[in-house]
Design a protein around this motif. Structure first.
Motif, PDB file in Angstrom:
ATOM      1  N   LYS A 105       0.831  -1.212   0.000  1.00  0.00           N
ATOM      2  CA  LYS A 105       0.000   0.000   0.000  1.00  0.00           C
ATOM      3  C   LYS A 105       0.863   1.259   0.000  1.00  0.00           C
ATOM      4  N   LEU A 106       0.350   2.267  -0.701  1.00  0.00           N
ATOM      5  CA  LEU A 106       1.069   3.528  -0.758  1.00  0.00           C
ATOM      6  C   LEU A 106       0.782   4.328   0.512  1.00  0.00           C
ATOM      7  N   LYS A 147      -5.811   0.973  -1.729  1.00  0.00           N
ATOM      8  CA  LYS A 147      -4.509   1.234  -2.359  1.00  0.00           C
ATOM      9  C   LYS A 147      -3.584   2.096  -1.505  1.00  0.00           C
ATOM     10  N   MET A 148      -4.206   2.886  -0.622  1.00  0.00           N
ATOM     11  CA  MET A 148      -3.400   3.870   0.097  1.00  0.00           C
ATOM     12  C   MET A 148      -3.690   3.866   1.585  1.00  0.00           C
ATOM     13  N   SER A 161      -5.229   6.937  -9.527  1.00  0.00           N
ATOM     14  CA  SER A 161      -4.990   5.604 -10.087  1.00  0.00           C
ATOM     15  C   SER A 161      -3.696   5.602 -10.914  1.00  0.00           C
ATOM     16  N   TRP A 218      -0.983   4.765  -8.305  1.00  0.00           N
ATOM     17  CA  TRP A 218      -0.782   3.377  -7.895  1.00  0.00           C
ATOM     18  C   TRP A 218      -0.553   2.427  -9.058  1.00  0.00           C
TER      19      TRP A 218
END
Lengths: 317, 162
Positions: A2-3, A33-34, A177, A180
């Protein structure tokens, strides 16, 4: 993996933060994602949590709002130091935004207007905010109110820009998007927007433009099919970047220019002035002056969002 | 030191630049303060060019084109006129006297007129004084300077107290 991300507001209204939330159920994708490690408007992290991070610890910092005071500037520098990628989110961070119209005034006149003169002010002792106050048990400090509003990239190095006041939520997701998925364009690019003018995505019928009179939005109910500029409404579509989905235009309201100038344009306001002058009908000085005299507050109409990013940047003192 | 105005002149190829050339070949004396830039038409002069010139240090900007009705491209000089009138409206908002940007019509045969305009404009700018946009901006920005973060952290250990 994950960012790690942070979101911060400088001198802004919170609209950009709300726009991030307005992605609705896609917030779940964002959360997948984050990891958000800093977001003062929504999460309880402190500045010291950011200070404790290693340099470059955050993958991305999204900074909305302009640089109005020393706190904004300090946190912008802090986040730049702690982040691999710095994104200016929204008009204020990108080109100064509405708040940068304050650059047409001095700090002194702003203070005087706000704290002494405004109709709703009751301040018989003429108290003005101080940077330091020793009256209590301990010394208190307020950030310094700067002489002028700056864009984010006038203070720190910025990697990407997501324009808009506020940015369209879908565009925020599409820009994120790219982060990522690792498909970001070259540094310095505007992401989450197009490359043509708003006129190019505007669905209205456009004919030969010859302007013979100017109207304000309160004065007429515009034809919903025809070009607003041709109806005498000052629409900044010709000099504004596409990408918003023509939100205002579709609500029968002229474009105010929040998506900022196109690639290669140094001064959005001057560009609008130039474009507009070319389609006015009169050729005699007196008639020209009469016509342009109908424009309500031309300076702040042309530079509504971009004063801080204009060539001259402020009123000369 | 006495103030010598720096003036940028945008001259249209067909009339005004030729007029300036005539002033030269006729050996008419006029103020050396004008820096001429030849453009194809006064209608090509974007307000951005003018603002940039003022920002970069010009004390005044002269735009010269063909007389109304004489534009090589029919309409260019009318566009220049309308842009000039509009630019005059917004310049005071930036703290700049509108007189610093002047529009004149100079035909190819008007060398004498060109020289007179340059002389008059130079004196007008001289009486307005230096513009110094960039100096003023830098002065304002220097008042906003806060401690550099690195220094602040080294000295205080806590950026919030800087």
């Amino acid at each position: 993996m994950k960012l790690k991300a942070g979101i911060y507001w400088g001198a802004g209204c919170g609209g950009c933060d709300v726009a991030v939330l307005d992605v609705h159920e896609k917030i779940l994708v964002v959360a997948e994602k984050m990891d958000l490690l800093f977001w003062p408007i929504a999460l309880d992290f402190k500045y010291k949590d950011v200070e404790a991070m290693d340099d470059g610890y955050l993958d991305i910092a999204m900074f909305n709002g302009g640089i109005r005071n020393s706190e904004n500037e300090e946190i912008a520098k802090l986040l730049r130091k702690k982040s691999k990628t710095m994104v200016a989110l929204g008009s204020c961070a990108h080109i100064g935004g509405l708040i940068s119209m304050a650059n047409f005034h001095t700090k002194e006149t702003i203070m005087s207007r706000v704290y002494l003169e405004s109709e709703s002010t009751d301040n018989p002792d003429s108290v003005l905010p101080l940077e330091k106050w020793n009256g209590g048990k301990e010394e208190l400090e307020l950030p310094r109110f700067h002489q002028m509003v700056k864009t984010l990239d006038q203070v720190v190095d910025v990697d990407y820009y997501i324009p808009g006041c506020p940015p369209v939520p879908d565009q925020i997701v599409s820009a994120l998007s790219q982060v990522w998925e690792g498909t970001l364009p070259e540094k310095g690019s505007v992401i989450g927007a197009g490359t043509r003018t708003l006129c190019d995505e505007c669905p209205r019928i456009k004919e030969e433009k010859t302007i013979t009179s100017f109207k304000r939005t309160v004065e007429i109910i515009p034809d919903s099919e025809k070009c607003l500029l041709e109806q005498g409404l000052l629409c900044l579509g010709p000099v504004t970047r596409e990408g918003c989905g023509a939100r205002c235009i579709n609500s029968n309201v002229p474009c105010r220019g929040c998506y900022g100038p196109l690639e290669g344009v140094h001064d959005q306001g001057a560009k609008m002035l130039s474009a507009l002058a070319s389609v006015l009908e009169p050729k005699e000085e007196k008639e020209i002056d009469e016509l342009i005299g109908q424009i309500a507050d031309p300076l702040r109409t042309f530079y509504r969002f971009s004063a801080a990013a204009s060539i001259l940047r402020r009123k000369k003192v | 030191m006495s103030f010598e105005p720096k003036i940028v002149g945008f001259l249209c190829n067909w009339c005004s630049y030729t007029g300036a050339d005539l002033a030269g070949t006729a050996r008419i004396k006029y103020s050396p303060n004008l820096r001429s830039i030849r453009v194809m038409c006064s209608g090509r002069i974007e307000p951005t060019f003018i603002l940039k010139a003022l920002y970069e240090g010009a004390d005044g900007v002269l735009i010269a084109g063909c007389h109304p009705g004489d534009c090589h491209y029919q309409e260019g000089n009318y566009k220049a006129l309308r842009r000039h009138r509009m630019l005059r409206m917004i310049l005071p908002g930036f703290g700049i006297e509108p007189e610093r940007v002047r529009l004149e019509w100079v035909a190819a045969s008007e060398g004498e007129r060109f020289a007179t305009i340059v002389d008059e404009f130079t004196e007008e700018i001289r009486s307005l004084g230096p513009l110094k946009v960039r100096d003023s901006l830098e002065m304002v920005l220097s008042e906003d300077v806060i401690l550099n973060l690195d220094t602040a952290m080294e000295e205080g250990g806590d950026a919030n107290e800087a």
